[in-house]
Scaffold this motif. Structure first.
Motif, PDB file in Angstrom:
ATOM      1  N   LEU A  59      56.268   3.132  25.226  1.00 35.67           N
ATOM      2  CA  LEU A  59      55.093   3.993  25.371  1.00 35.67           C
ATOM      3  C   LEU A  59      55.123   4.774  26.680  1.00 35.67           C
ATOM      4  O   LEU A  59      54.933   5.999  26.699  1.00 35.67           O
ATOM      5  CB  LEU A  59      53.811   3.145  25.298  1.00 35.67           C
ATOM      6  N   THR A  60      55.329   4.075  27.790  1.00 32.86           N
ATOM      7  CA  THR A  60      55.298   4.756  29.087  1.00 32.86           C
ATOM      8  C   THR A  60      56.530   5.618  29.307  1.00 32.86           C
ATOM      9  O   THR A  60      56.462   6.640  29.992  1.00 32.86           O
ATOM     10  CB  THR A  60      55.143   3.743  30.237  1.00 32.86           C
ATOM     11  N   LEU A  61      57.665   5.216  28.738  1.00 29.82           N
ATOM     12  CA  LEU A  61      58.865   6.057  28.822  1.00 29.82           C
ATOM     13  C   LEU A  61      58.593   7.411  28.169  1.00 29.82           C
ATOM     14  O   LEU A  61      58.880   8.463  28.755  1.00 29.82           O
ATOM     15  CB  LEU A  61      60.047   5.365  28.139  1.00 29.82           C
ATOM     16  N   ALA A  62      58.014   7.389  26.978  1.00 30.79           N
ATOM     17  CA  ALA A  62      57.716   8.636  26.270  1.00 30.79           C
ATOM     18  C   ALA A  62      56.654   9.442  27.007  1.00 30.79           C
ATOM     19  O   ALA A  62      56.797  10.661  27.197  1.00 30.79           O
ATOM     20  CB  ALA A  62      57.250   8.330  24.850  1.00 30.79           C
ATOM     21  N   ALA A  63      55.579   8.775  27.445  1.00 34.76           N
ATOM     22  CA  ALA A  63      54.478   9.482  28.113  1.00 34.76           C
ATOM     23  C   ALA A  63      54.938  10.160  29.403  1.00 34.76           C
ATOM     24  O   ALA A  63      54.576  11.314  29.673  1.00 34.76           O
ATOM     25  CB  ALA A  63      53.345   8.508  28.411  1.00 34.76           C
ATOM     26  N   ALA A  64      55.747   9.453  30.193  1.00 40.94           N
ATOM     27  CA  ALA A  64      56.203  10.020  31.463  1.00 40.94           C
ATOM     28  C   ALA A  64      57.245  11.108  31.247  1.00 40.94           C
ATOM     29  O   ALA A  64      57.230  12.145  31.910  1.00 40.94           O
ATOM     30  CB  ALA A  64      56.768   8.915  32.351  1.00 40.94           C
ATOM     31  N   THR A  65      58.156  10.905  30.312  1.00 38.58           N
ATOM     32  CA  THR A  65      59.221  11.879  30.068  1.00 38.58           C
ATOM     33  C   THR A  65      58.668  13.180  29.508  1.00 38.58           C
ATOM     34  O   THR A  65      59.138  14.267  29.853  1.00 38.58           O
ATOM     35  CB  THR A  65      60.267  11.297  29.101  1.00 38.58           C
ATOM     36  N   LEU A  66      57.660  13.074  28.662  1.00 37.69           N
ATOM     37  CA  LEU A  66      57.056  14.267  28.059  1.00 37.69           C
ATOM     38  C   LEU A  66      56.043  14.943  28.982  1.00 37.69           C
ATOM     39  O   LEU A  66      55.468  15.970  28.627  1.00 37.69           O
ATOM     40  CB  LEU A  66      56.390  13.903  26.730  1.00 37.69           C
ATOM     41  N   GLY A  67      55.808  14.359  30.152  1.00 35.70           N
ATOM     42  CA  GLY A  67      54.920  14.971  31.131  1.00 35.70           C
ATOM     43  C   GLY A  67      53.451  14.686  30.929  1.00 35.70           C
ATOM     44  O   GLY A  67      52.602  15.325  31.552  1.00 35.70           O
ATOM     45  N   TRP A  68      53.114  13.725  30.080  1.00 41.14           N
ATOM     46  CA  TRP A  68      51.712  13.388  29.853  1.00 41.14           C
ATOM     47  C   TRP A  68      51.139  12.571  31.010  1.00 41.14           C
ATOM     48  O   TRP A  68      49.937  12.624  31.275  1.00 41.14           O
ATOM     49  CB  TRP A  68      51.552  12.597  28.550  1.00 41.14           C
ATOM     50  N   VAL A  69      51.999  11.781  31.677  1.00 40.49           N
ATOM     51  CA  VAL A  69      51.580  10.943  32.792  1.00 40.49           C
ATOM     52  C   VAL A  69      52.553  11.167  33.943  1.00 40.49           C
ATOM     53  O   VAL A  69      53.766  11.234  33.724  1.00 40.49           O
ATOM     54  CB  VAL A  69      51.582   9.437  32.403  1.00 40.49           C
ATOM     55  N   HIS A  70      52.013  11.305  35.155  1.00 40.29           N
ATOM     56  CA  HIS A  70      52.861  11.489  36.334  1.00 40.29           C
ATOM     57  C   HIS A  70      52.608  10.332  37.300  1.00 40.29           C
ATOM     58  O   HIS A  70      51.483  10.151  37.777  1.00 40.29           O
ATOM     59  CB  HIS A  70      52.560  12.824  37.016  1.00 40.29           C
ATOM     60  N   VAL A  71      53.639   9.543  37.573  1.00 39.09           N
ATOM     61  CA  VAL A  71      53.539   8.394  38.466  1.00 39.09           C
ATOM     62  C   VAL A  71      54.664   8.502  39.500  1.00 39.09           C
ATOM     63  O   VAL A  71      55.822   8.711  39.126  1.00 39.09           O
ATOM     64  CB  VAL A  71      53.675   7.058  37.693  1.00 39.09           C
ATOM     65  N   PRO A  72      54.346   8.365  40.806  1.00 35.45           N
ATOM     66  CA  PRO A  72      55.400   8.417  41.831  1.00 35.45           C
ATOM     67  C   PRO A  72      56.438   7.321  41.586  1.00 35.45           C
ATOM     68  O   PRO A  72      56.081   6.169  41.323  1.00 35.45           O
ATOM     69  CB  PRO A  72      54.645   8.191  43.145  1.00 35.45           C
ATOM     70  N   GLN A  73      57.716   7.665  41.700  1.00 38.47           N
ATOM     71  CA  GLN A  73      58.771   6.733  41.331  1.00 38.47           C
ATOM     72  C   GLN A  73      58.943   5.587  42.328  1.00 38.47           C
ATOM     73  O   GLN A  73      59.205   4.446  41.934  1.00 38.47           O
ATOM     74  CB  GLN A  73      60.097   7.500  41.184  1.00 38.47           C
ATOM     75  N   ALA A  74      58.807   5.870  43.626  1.00 38.95           N
ATOM     76  CA  ALA A  74      59.044   4.828  44.648  1.00 38.95           C
ATOM     77  C   ALA A  74      58.101   3.626  44.492  1.00 38.95           C
ATOM     78  O   ALA A  74      58.556   2.478  44.476  1.00 38.95           O
ATOM     79  CB  ALA A  74      58.940   5.429  46.048  1.00 38.95           C
ATOM     80  N   ALA A 122      61.871   6.063  32.703  1.00 36.80           N
ATOM     81  CA  ALA A 122      61.580   7.495  32.663  1.00 36.80           C
ATOM     82  C   ALA A 122      62.126   8.201  33.899  1.00 36.80           C
ATOM     83  O   ALA A 122      62.599   9.339  33.810  1.00 36.80           O
ATOM     84  CB  ALA A 122      60.073   7.720  32.556  1.00 36.80           C
ATOM     85  N   GLY A 123      62.075   7.515  35.051  1.00 39.47           N
ATOM     86  CA  GLY A 123      62.615   8.109  36.265  1.00 39.47           C
ATOM     87  C   GLY A 123      64.102   8.382  36.141  1.00 39.47           C
ATOM     88  O   GLY A 123      64.596   9.447  36.545  1.00 39.47           O
TER      89      GLY A 123
END
Length: 199
Positions: A59-74, A122-123
């Motif tokens: 779920l989060t892989l798809a959401a982040a990759t498609l740009g629906w959710v933005h979370v700092p990677q560090a 996703a990162g």
């Protein structure tokens, strides 16, 4: 030379391979899965736990990759290391007769931390990039590759444990705590290393 857009087959093969390579090269993700294998009893509970982890990080892989959710990677990478440290501690508590939430509801812990691990996947995928004409296919095949690598790792660990139990029939009481300390020590190092990278 100007190359044309890659075929669907080429995209499928390339991103499946990238998914397998990422999970098998991601020691932190594998240590989390190993920690779950050490603390979960019973085949059905193990399947439910791994399935929960799979669904969550998908779920989060798809959401982040498609740009629906933005979370700092560090911070994500630091919390991933912290999640491994948490489960390692839970293994030790369970071994000492004080089972915690992971022993009682492993699927819940796996799902919760799986959401974080999905952002980590996703990162890595963001660094590689996605073919603009085949984004859904590339995302799907990368995720399938991750799952294939994860299943391969689980199969290898369970096969090794089966062989060891056939060779050494007497119970080795120190094996689980030693593995938990090893996993916990490595993840604690990653927590410190990744948090220190914030500045």
């Amino acid at each position: 030379t100007v190359t044309g857009a890659p075929s669907k087959w080429a995209v499928s093969v390339d991103y499946f391979r990238l998914g397998v390579e990422h999970i098998l090269g991601g020691i932190d993700h594998l240590l989390f899965v190993l920690a779950l294998l050490l603390i979960v009893d019973g085949t059905r509970r193990l399947i439910a736990t791994i399935t929960a982890f799979t669904v969550a990080h998908s779920l989060t892989l798809a959401a982040a990759t498609l740009g629906w959710v933005h979370v700092p990677q560090a911070p994500v990478e630091a919390v991933i290391a912290l999640s491994i440290l948490f489960v390692a501690g839970e293994i030790l508590h369970a071994h000492r007769g004080r089972p915690g939430i992971t022993r009682r509801w492993p699927w819940l812990v796996a799902f919760t931390f799986g959401l974080l691990h999905g952002f980590g996947f996703a990162g890595a995928l963001t660094e590689v990039g996605l073919p603009q004409n085949e984004i859904p296919l590339a995302l799907l095949m990368f995720n399938i590759g991750v799952e294939a690598g994860q299943i391969l790792f689980i199969f290898a660990v369970l096969s090794l444990l089966y062989i060891v139990r056939r060779i050494i029939t007497a119970p080795i009481k120190w094996a689980v705590p030693a593995a938990a300390y090893g996993i916990g020590g490595m993840s604690a190092f990653w927590v410190i290393e990744r948090v220190s990278g914030f500045w």
